[in-house]
Design an enzyme around this catalytic site. Structure first.
Site, short mmCIF file in Angstrom:
data_model
loop_
_atom_site.label_atom_id
_atom_site.label_comp_id
_atom_site.label_asym_id
_atom_site.label_seq_id
_atom_site.Cartn_x
_atom_site.Cartn_y
_atom_site.Cartn_z
N ASP A 27 -48.19 75.57 89.79
CA ASP A 27 -47.03 75.18 90.60
C ASP A 27 -47.44 75.02 92.07
O ASP A 27 -47.12 75.86 92.92
CB ASP A 27 -45.94 76.24 90.43
CG ASP A 27 -44.61 75.80 91.02
OD1 ASP A 27 -44.48 74.62 91.40
OD2 ASP A 27 -43.69 76.65 91.08
N HIS A 32 -42.67 72.46 91.81
CA HIS A 32 -41.30 72.35 91.27
C HIS A 32 -40.30 71.90 92.34
O HIS A 32 -39.12 71.68 92.03
CB HIS A 32 -40.87 73.66 90.61
CG HIS A 32 -40.47 74.75 91.55
ND1 HIS A 32 -41.32 75.80 91.88
CD2 HIS A 32 -39.32 74.99 92.22
CE1 HIS A 32 -40.71 76.63 92.71
NE2 HIS A 32 -39.49 76.15 92.93
N SER A 81 -39.06 79.03 97.64
CA SER A 81 -40.12 78.38 96.87
C SER A 81 -40.97 77.49 97.78
O SER A 81 -40.45 76.80 98.66
CB SER A 81 -39.52 77.52 95.75
OG SER A 81 -38.86 78.32 94.81
#
Length: 429
Positions: free
Chosen positions: A271, A223, A364
């Site tokens: 992801d 992402h 992230s």
């Protein structure tokens, strides 16, 4: 090389193998005895030798046919008892284990043994005592790390030092109140950590974390890639990584040649993404090992590092220095209770060991790292994916979620990650 109570005030002098060399430290060790530099006598036999030990739990050999020298016996963490009838290499397990009486004890397993262990299983572990009356979660404990072992980074158990891998920091610490709730990471503690600077769909600069897994390969979250079509994305740069520094937007700046998300990435599932670099990272920015079959076990403490938001209630607070946090691995049921579509085959969750701590916006893509069950070596267990709830979600007591790395080994190796020549597992613990 002395253990537990062997150098206590009341002790028996070693029956030297060669009495003519009595008094030398080396000869003491060669005789399978314990050297107590400040005492008299300075060379003593193990306290376990004061009485005959015939039970199999005291046999320090790996099998009844194994032959050990007195020094090999001592180096194994046991005592050479020349007068013992059935076997000479005797495990130091006093009738009332001193380990069970102390306030500072270490787990004999790399994670709390949720289902418990038997006394025999505990005695089979190196330098461990079974504490039957203990109220602690783990009844199998040791007083100190054996020779050539070191304290795990969480300070709760020991591990064997790896030969050629990054392990516990020399400044191993006791864990105090320590990315939300994190503390500054020591220089060199997480050498694989990178900052990934890329451009979002609005053409604005954004950052994620990432982990070096080969000199020109970085692993991060899918992402963190543009959500534009491939045609539109091809007109923009894939971004840069910064490697080899704990300071935000510092270190070696290296251009990303190609960003390759997992083909079936969809929102929170799959992801994971590979970044191929135009040039190699600095030599001190060493790669992180991949799981090679190993999966973290519920109850285990793992760690996360990043430059993500440290206070979402005041906007976006970016730390100057890399932050680290200790997180524990919950059971699959705990992960599912917060996120009904949690898929344990491809995802892993983690929660704060010392609240409040959590991944947050900007973390992230960073690796959730754990030390192997069999050694102190770090490996990538997960890639930071998301936290639950509306802002400031990072302050909730909900787990944070990660893409489990092991299922994507083929994808990573097809895109430049090392194949590896060894398989690992926690099954024997």
């Amino acid at each position: 090389m002395s253990y537990d109570g062997n150098c206590a005030a009341s002790r028996t002098e070693c029956p030297y193998a060669d009495p003519t060399k009595k008094g030398t430290q080396v000869q003491c060790w060669l005789s399978g005895c314990h050297w107590c530099a400040t005492g008299s006598p300075s060379c003593v036999q193990g306290t376990v030798c004061d009485s005959q030990r015939t039970g199999p739990e005291y046999d320090c050999r790996s099998s009844p046919t194994e032959t050990l020298t007195p020094y090999e016996c001592l180096h194994r963490g046991c005592s050479w008892c020349a007068s013992n009838a059935d076997f000479k290499c005797v495990r130091d397990l006093p009738d009332t284990p001193q380990t069970c009486l102390g306030n500072e004890t270490l787990n004999c397993f790399p994670f709390p043994t949720i289902n418990g262990v038997s006394e025999q299983q505990c005695n089979d572990q190196y330098r461990c005592s079974y504490c039957n009356d203990s109220t602690a979660e783990n009844q199998c404990m040791r007083k100190e790390c054996p020779p050539d072992w070191e304290l795990r980074y969480d300070g709760q158990s020991c591990c064997q030092s790896p030969d050629d891998a990054v392990s516990t920091s020399d400044s191993a610490r006791s864990m105090a109140a320590r990315i939300i709730g994190g503390t500054d990471a020591a220089v060199g503690q997480w050498p694989w950590q990178v900052l990934y600077l890329y451009y979002n769909s609005a053409g604005q600069a954004a950052t994620c974390g990432g982990a070096i897994i080969a000199p020109k390969i970085v692993m991060t979250a899918a992402h963190c890639k543009l959500t534009l079509t491939n045609a539109a994305f091809s007109g923009l740069e894939a971004g840069y990584i910064y490697a080899g520094s704990t300071v935000f937007l510092s270190g070696a700046q290296i251009k990303v040649a190609e960003a390759i998300p997992f083909p079936y990435y969809s929102n929170t599932l799959h992801d994971i993404m590979v970044l191929k670099l135009f040039s190699e990272v600095p030599s001190h920015a060493t790669p992180l090992s991949l799981p090679m079959g190993e999966e973290p076990v519920p109850g285990m403490n793992c760690f996360l590092a990043g430059w993500g938001d440290t206070d979402p209630t005041t906007g976006f607070a970016i730390p100057l220095l890399l932050q680290e946090a200790q997180l524990y691995i919950p059971t699959a049921a705990e992960c599912t209770s917060g996120f009904q579509t949690y898929d344990p085959a491809f995802q892993i969750c983690a929660n704060a060991s010392l609240t409040p701590q959590s991944a947050c916006f900007g973390d992230s893509g960073g690796a959730l790292v754990c030390q192997r069950c069999s050694s102190c070596e770090w490996y990538a267990a997960g890639i930071t994916s998301f936290v639950l709830g509306p802002e400031p979600a990072c302050f909730t007591n909900e787990p944070s979620y990660y893409s489990r790395v092991q299922p994507y080994m083929d994808f990573l190796q097809e895109n430049g990650a090392p194949a590896g020549d060894q398989a690992y597992s926690c099954d024997s613990f």
